[in-house]
Design a protein around this motif. Structure first.
Motif, PDB file in Angstrom:
ATOM      1  N   GLN A   1     -13.933  -3.161   1.410  1.00 48.91           N
ATOM      2  CA  GLN A   1     -12.504  -3.253   1.718  1.00 48.91           C
ATOM      3  C   GLN A   1     -12.153  -4.727   1.628  1.00 48.91           C
ATOM      4  OE1 GLN A   1     -10.524  -0.724   4.824  1.00 48.91           O
ATOM      5  NE2 GLN A   1     -10.084  -2.707   5.774  1.00 48.91           N
TER       6      GLN A   1
ATOM      7  N   PRO B   1      -6.621  -3.614  -0.626  1.00 44.34           N
ATOM      8  CA  PRO B   1      -7.466  -3.581  -1.827  1.00 44.34           C
ATOM      9  C   PRO B   1      -8.875  -3.101  -1.510  1.00 44.34           C
ATOM     10  CG  PRO B   1      -7.194  -5.843  -1.065  1.00 44.34           C
ATOM     11  CD  PRO B   1      -6.316  -4.994  -0.203  1.00 44.34           C
ATOM     12  N   HIS B   2      -9.448  -2.328  -2.432  1.00 41.39           N
ATOM     13  CA  HIS B   2     -10.810  -1.835  -2.300  1.00 41.39           C
ATOM     14  C   HIS B   2     -11.604  -2.185  -3.550  1.00 41.39           C
ATOM     15  CE1 HIS B   2      -9.804   1.644   0.767  1.00 41.39           C
ATOM     16  NE2 HIS B   2      -9.537   0.444   1.241  1.00 41.39           N
TER      17      HIS B   2
ATOM     18  N   ASP C   1      -0.974  -0.815   0.002  1.00 42.21           N
ATOM     19  CA  ASP C   1      -2.307  -0.443   0.464  1.00 42.21           C
ATOM     20  C   ASP C   1      -3.262  -1.629   0.422  1.00 42.21           C
ATOM     21  OD1 ASP C   1      -1.987   2.380   1.015  1.00 42.21           O
ATOM     22  OD2 ASP C   1      -1.770   2.659  -1.150  1.00 42.21           O
TER      23      ASP C   1
ATOM     24  N   LYS D   1      -5.851  -1.331  -5.879  1.00 43.72           N
ATOM     25  CA  LYS D   1      -5.053  -0.834  -4.758  1.00 43.72           C
ATOM     26  C   LYS D   1      -4.472   0.513  -5.154  1.00 43.72           C
ATOM     27  CE  LYS D   1      -2.572  -4.212  -2.512  1.00 43.72           C
ATOM     28  NZ  LYS D   1      -1.529  -5.269  -2.450  1.00 43.72           N
TER      29      LYS D   1
ATOM     30  N   ALA E   1     -10.334  -7.991  -1.111  1.00 44.75           N
ATOM     31  CA  ALA E   1      -9.479  -8.350  -2.237  1.00 44.75           C
ATOM     32  C   ALA E   1     -10.266  -8.886  -3.424  1.00 44.75           C
ATOM     33  CB  ALA E   1      -8.448  -9.390  -1.804  1.00 44.75           C
TER      34      ALA E   1
END
Length: 424
Positions: free
Chosen positions: A72, A39-40, A37, A32, A74
């Motif tokens: 995009q 998570p990516h 924001d 993140k 988690a």
């Protein structure tokens, strides 16, 4: 068309010579940019993290079978659900984009600035949603040491040990990411055999130096994965600290094995290094006698040369290297572990995690636990501040590092580091 990976290739992203993450590695993780924001999914390159969601949004991954939600996300599980071939192609595409001869991404400062972040500026997340976790017991030196300490030195290995990769099912919910403190567990102990048990904080807290591998989706219930097929079902590996409460375990483990002594926490490193990145570090394993059953036989080099080290840092003190070992010391390899795990038809799911068991080598400095390093507390470790350790004290930080290295390249795992806090 992705270019072929070469050890001499360089990235247009600056990478130091001693980095764990050259362009030949490209491990996957989840990060993140800030606390609030989304998570990516990211890939490590040098001291940077490459945002795959940004790459996808800018159209750099159009020819691959992935969608926005894969990046995009988690966890890596949705990305991994596309299978080995797709994930290998993704890694090769990222390799191509980061190669110094490719200007697709490097020529667009806007895209590059939105896709690359300093690792020091992001928050790393638990990369895998672990559905099931299995812990093996596959280091012969470790099993021999424990058997020597607690049983008969002349018969240190139990009768089944040379015939099957011994393992047990652990607790997935308490697997935590590097940097998350671990609270000292409480439980029953029986310090004196002629007196009743007592209850309280664990007094013999230990680390266990391990590696873990993460699986793709396996076969349906009732079917088995062979040692030959196993590589196609393994996504990658990470460092694994399987914390252990020795005094709680001694009292509870008969007759069903580890329980509260193990399920309070296991810590992992944030980056998953793909099996593809480790191929050139494979080597021959030990000769296995007696001869194993046919389903455990394998062809080729399936062990991996991964240099490992453990350090202990007292609260406010300096770092002490207390162990140097190697994953190549394993008796049972990952292919055998996965084949044995599924020989009864057990179904493996995407994101399952399987740990090696404590990795100890043949010499005292290569022992992978405090239990062995201090030989059950009879040989305390001398730290550089003049204090001693038989087991881990509150405030101590345990850090594990691992890397593969030859004359041309270094492929590393980063680290898993955790501080012990007092029991609640």
């Amino acid at each position: 068309m992705s270019r072929k990976i070469s050890n001499s290739d360089k990235s247009w992203v600056q990478v130091s010579n001693d980095s764990d993450f050259p362009i030949q590695n490209l491990p996957f993780g989840v990060f993140k940019k800030g606390v609030n924001d989304l998570p990516h999914v990211g890939v490590a390159i040098g001291d940077k993290v490459l945002d795959l969601h940004a790459l996808y949004s800018f159209g750099y991954l159009n020819d691959l079978p992935f969608g926005k939600s894969d990046f995009q996300n988690a966890y890596l599980n949705d990305m991994m659900s596309h299978g080995k071939k797709a994930c290998s192609e993704l890694r090769l595409r990222i390799y191509d984009l980061l190669h110094e001869a490719n200007t697709e991404l490097s020529s667009s400062s806007e895209h590059a600035n939105h896709a690359l972040y300093n690792q020091s500026d992001v928050i790393m997340m638990l990369p895998i949603k672990v559905g099931d976790y299995t812990d093996f017991y596959s280091s012969r030196d470790h099993a021999t040491n424990v058997g020597t300490m607690f049983r008969d030195p002349d018969n240190a290995l139990l009768p089944n040990w040379l015939h099957i990769p011994v393992g047990y099912h652990g607790r997935a919910s308490s697997i935590v990411i590097s940097g998350e403190p671990v609270i000292r567990p409480k439980g029953q102990q029986k310090p004196n055999k002629d007196e009743p048990p007592v209850f309280g904080p664990c007094k013999l807290l230990d680390f266990e130096l391990e590696m873990a591998f993460v699986t793709f989706e396996g076969k349906p219930l009732g079917e088995s994965i062979t040692t030959k097929e196993a590589d196609d079902y393994i996504f990658g590996m990470c460092l694994f600290n399987d914390w252990s409460a020795r005094d709680i375990q001694t009292w509870e483990y008969v007759p069903l094995g580890p329980f509260l002594a193990k399920n309070f926490a296991s810590s992992i490193s944030p980056w998953i290094v793909t099996l593809d990145a480790l191929e050139q570090f494979r080597l021959e394993g030990p000769k296995q006698e007696p001869k194993v059953f046919p389903y455990l036989e394998y062809e080729g080099n399936k062990h991996i040369d991964i240099k490992l080290e453990v350090s202990l840092t007292p609260d406010g003190g300096s770092e002490n290297t207390i162990c140097k070992s190697n994953y190549k010391h394993m008796y049972w390899n990952m292919n055998q572990q996965l084949a044995h795990h599924t020989i009864n038809g057990c179904n493996i799911k995407c994101g399952d995690m399987m740990a090696s068991g404590t990795i100890s080598g043949p010499t005292p400095e290569s022992y992978g636990s405090m239990l062995e390093l201090s030989w059950r507390g009879t040989k305390p470790l001398q730290l550089n501040d003049g204090t001693e350790r038989k087991f881990i004290q509150d405030g101590d930080t345990i850090t594990m590092k691992g890397y593969c290295q030859n004359d041309e390249i270094r492929i590393g795992f980063g680290e898993v580091s955790s501080k012990i806090l007092p029991a609640n």
